[in-house]
Write an enzyme that holds these catalytic residues in place. Sequence first.
Site, PDB file in Angstrom:
ATOM      1  N   HIS A   1      -2.373  15.865 -54.886  1.00  0.00           N
ATOM      2  CA  HIS A   1      -3.565  15.950 -55.730  1.00  0.00           C
ATOM      3  C   HIS A   1      -3.774  17.403 -56.126  1.00  0.00           C
ATOM      4  CE1 HIS A   1      -7.643  15.448 -57.198  1.00  0.00           C
ATOM      5  NE2 HIS A   1      -7.343  14.165 -57.291  1.00  0.00           N
TER       6      HIS A   1
ATOM      7  N   ASP B   1      -4.983   6.486 -55.132  1.00  0.00           N
ATOM      8  CA  ASP B   1      -4.144   5.414 -55.669  1.00  0.00           C
ATOM      9  C   ASP B   1      -3.203   4.806 -54.634  1.00  0.00           C
ATOM     10  OD1 ASP B   1      -5.133   5.519 -58.317  1.00  0.00           O
ATOM     11  OD2 ASP B   1      -3.996   7.346 -58.651  1.00  0.00           O
TER      12      ASP B   1
HETATM   13  N1  CMC Z   1       6.079  13.615 -54.339  1.00  0.00           N
HETATM   14  C1  CMC Z   1       6.941  14.625 -54.111  1.00  0.00           C
HETATM   15  N2  CMC Z   1       6.675  15.910 -54.392  1.00  0.00           N
HETATM   16  C2  CMC Z   1       5.496  16.198 -54.926  1.00  0.00           C
HETATM   17  C3  CMC Z   1       4.546  15.189 -55.209  1.00  0.00           C
HETATM   18  C4  CMC Z   1       4.874  13.869 -54.891  1.00  0.00           C
HETATM   19  N3  CMC Z   1       4.015  12.879 -55.125  1.00  0.00           N
HETATM   20  N4  CMC Z   1       3.458  15.757 -55.761  1.00  0.00           N
HETATM   21  C5  CMC Z   1       3.710  17.072 -55.830  1.00  0.00           C
HETATM   22  N5  CMC Z   1       4.946  17.345 -55.340  1.00  0.00           N
HETATM   23  C6  CMC Z   1       5.558  18.680 -55.172  1.00  0.00           C
HETATM   24  C7  CMC Z   1       6.050  19.217 -56.488  1.00  0.00           C
HETATM   25  O1  CMC Z   1       7.400  18.874 -56.738  1.00  0.00           O
HETATM   26  C8  CMC Z   1       5.856  20.687 -56.307  1.00  0.00           C
HETATM   27  O2  CMC Z   1       6.903  21.179 -55.478  1.00  0.00           O
HETATM   28  P1  CMC Z   1       7.504  22.672 -55.704  1.00  0.00           P
HETATM   29  O3  CMC Z   1       6.354  23.597 -55.443  1.00  0.00           O
HETATM   30  O4  CMC Z   1       8.627  22.767 -54.739  1.00  0.00           O
HETATM   31  O5  CMC Z   1       7.954  22.709 -57.151  1.00  0.00           O
HETATM   32  C9  CMC Z   1       4.573  20.788 -55.481  1.00  0.00           C
HETATM   33  O6  CMC Z   1       4.524  19.556 -54.754  1.00  0.00           O
HETATM   34  C10 CMC Z   1       3.303  20.948 -56.327  1.00  0.00           C
HETATM   35  O7  CMC Z   1       3.276  19.884 -57.277  1.00  0.00           O
HETATM   36  P2  CMC Z   1       2.659  19.976 -58.723  1.00  0.00           P
HETATM   37  O8  CMC Z   1       3.261  18.941 -59.583  1.00  0.00           O
HETATM   38  O9  CMC Z   1       2.717  21.404 -59.201  1.00  0.00           O
HETATM   39  O10 CMC Z   1       1.126  19.650 -58.398  1.00  0.00           O
HETATM   40  P3  CMC Z   1       0.025  19.291 -59.466  1.00  0.00           P
HETATM   41  O11 CMC Z   1      -1.249  19.725 -58.884  1.00  0.00           O
HETATM   42  O12 CMC Z   1       0.397  19.805 -60.803  1.00  0.00           O
HETATM   43  O13 CMC Z   1       0.107  17.690 -59.566  1.00  0.00           O
HETATM   44  C11 CMC Z   1      -0.158  15.398 -59.068  1.00  0.00           C
HETATM   45  C12 CMC Z   1      -0.741  16.815 -58.908  1.00  0.00           C
HETATM   46  C13 CMC Z   1      -1.181  14.407 -58.522  1.00  0.00           C
HETATM   47  C14 CMC Z   1       0.070  15.098 -60.550  1.00  0.00           C
HETATM   48  C15 CMC Z   1       1.176  15.307 -58.286  1.00  0.00           C
HETATM   49  O14 CMC Z   1       0.931  15.523 -56.907  1.00  0.00           O
HETATM   50  C16 CMC Z   1       1.889  13.975 -58.490  1.00  0.00           C
HETATM   51  O15 CMC Z   1       2.677  13.848 -59.435  1.00  0.00           O
HETATM   52  N6  CMC Z   1       1.631  12.949 -57.625  1.00  0.00           N
HETATM   53  C17 CMC Z   1       2.171  11.613 -57.832  1.00  0.00           C
HETATM   54  C18 CMC Z   1       1.352  10.871 -58.868  1.00  0.00           C
HETATM   55  C19 CMC Z   1       0.007  10.440 -58.325  1.00  0.00           C
HETATM   56  O16 CMC Z   1      -0.109   9.904 -57.239  1.00  0.00           O
HETATM   57  N7  CMC Z   1      -1.043  10.643 -59.147  1.00  0.00           N
HETATM   58  C20 CMC Z   1      -2.425  10.242 -58.803  1.00  0.00           C
HETATM   59  C21 CMC Z   1      -3.332  11.428 -58.616  1.00  0.00           C
HETATM   60  S1  CMC Z   1      -4.886  11.054 -57.795  1.00  0.00           S
HETATM   61  C22 CMC Z   1      -5.782  10.005 -58.826  1.00  0.00           C
HETATM   62  C23 CMC Z   1      -5.872  10.413 -60.234  1.00  0.00           C
HETATM   63  O17 CMC Z   1      -6.096  11.572 -60.592  1.00  0.00           O
HETATM   64  O18 CMC Z   1      -5.788   9.529 -61.076  1.00  0.00           O
END
Ligand code: CMC
Length: 433
Positions: free
Chosen positions: A311, A368
Amino acid sequence: MTTTTTSGVAKLLLNDEEYDLPVVVGSEGETGLDISKLRAQSGAITLDQGYGNTGSCMSDITFIDGEKGILRYRGYPIDDLADKADFLEICWLLIYGELPTKAQIGEFRRDLTVHTLLHEDMKKFFEGYPPNAHPMGILAAMVSSLSTFYEVFGKGDAEEDVYLNICRLIAKLPTIAAFSYKKSIGQPFIYPDNDLTYCDNFLNMMFAVPSERYRVSPVLSHALNMLLVLHADHEQNCSTSTVRMVGSSQANLFASVAAGITALWGPLHGGANQKVLEMLRRIRDDGGNYQKYVAMAKDKKSSFRLMGFGHRVYKNFDPRARLLKKSCDAVLAELGIDDPLLDIAKNLEQVALEDEFFISRKLYPNVDFYSGIIYRAMGFPVDMFTVLFAMGRLPGWIAQWKEMREQGGRINRPRQIYTGPQERKYVAIGGRG
Ligand code: CMC
């Protein structure tokens, strides 16, 4: 209300010039640097791709402390609201700022029930979609279409007129959602029943058929109410920021919320609940080897992510996920369902939470992760999951749209750092290779 104080200035040194940036502090002590005059004074802008460090507005509605796992609507902790509050009370609270009195909630309920029907002409729209159309696409289009059936109001309109459209939207969204489902399975539409509560009416429209008697289960109704409350607002997330962005051009409520629905659909946002369930099924069909999927999520060469994990704001735990995990066990037990996907989810969570990759990146289950298992147990098909998220998030979108409108701010219009080619001469087609 907007309780903020200015507390001194921050100094920025840029090309040997010093600039003062006022420091703004919110009612929970959050600190922001006000850069609104920076470009006019220095010619420079700030760059924050993905907006992780950008406050786009000041808001009285929802407070989140991602480090401590706190979520409050208008000051009320989510843990207190989740089990006790009625979703319509939460709608009122978010939109109007205070818990409603008995008289207010009574009138609000009445005003909603008289708007649950769709214009009969709107029913024809459903005929135009292919049978496998995703209900989120239908929902966005239908909500946008409401603006062609009802007068939409401009900036200086009376509170009562805005209230009328707010009631229409909250009342009609469940009808649109249920009709899109009925259309997808080829069953007749079940019209709203205004003797039923908001949740009971929705469940009835979803699951009743004209040929059989259907009684709404109190277990399902209670679970749905809690799920809607948990999703009701989450400050400046992607879909809410979209609603505010679109609304800042003075686009009407229906158009602004339709844009929010589209933003919510994406798998990194509300669409994740559908993706979580698809992932759990995939793991089950692959022999239940969840370690393999944890390894894939860690592998930088793979684009696979553990859906329902991570998140932008919560870096310790997501309080909604905790509440949902607890209620998942309770709802499944009450319904007498033993879902192997729940075991896979719990194992996956356990393995991930003990893994250095997830610990160091502060990746925890989000809202989720468990919601889909409850929706599934309640009998909702997977592609309705994000629609349920949208129904829950609706009061938040409305409250944020209304607040933005009342704040009377400027059109939202970010800047950019241009990185393309510098000026060059056009060469007519005859002169090109
Ligand atoms: N699985 C594996 N690695 C992950 C995941 C994941 N679900 N989420 C983040 N990472 C890693 C990512 O690869 C990155 O690693 P590195 O620093 O080595 O490059 C690090 O963690 C930071 O990730 P980010 O993408 O920069 O983080 P963000 O804040 O931009 O994204 C997020 C947040 C929720 C989009 C992301 O965690 C994600 O894609 N999660 C899976 C989708 C999900 O469950 N979304 C629902 C969010 S909660 C409800 C809502 O908002 O609707």
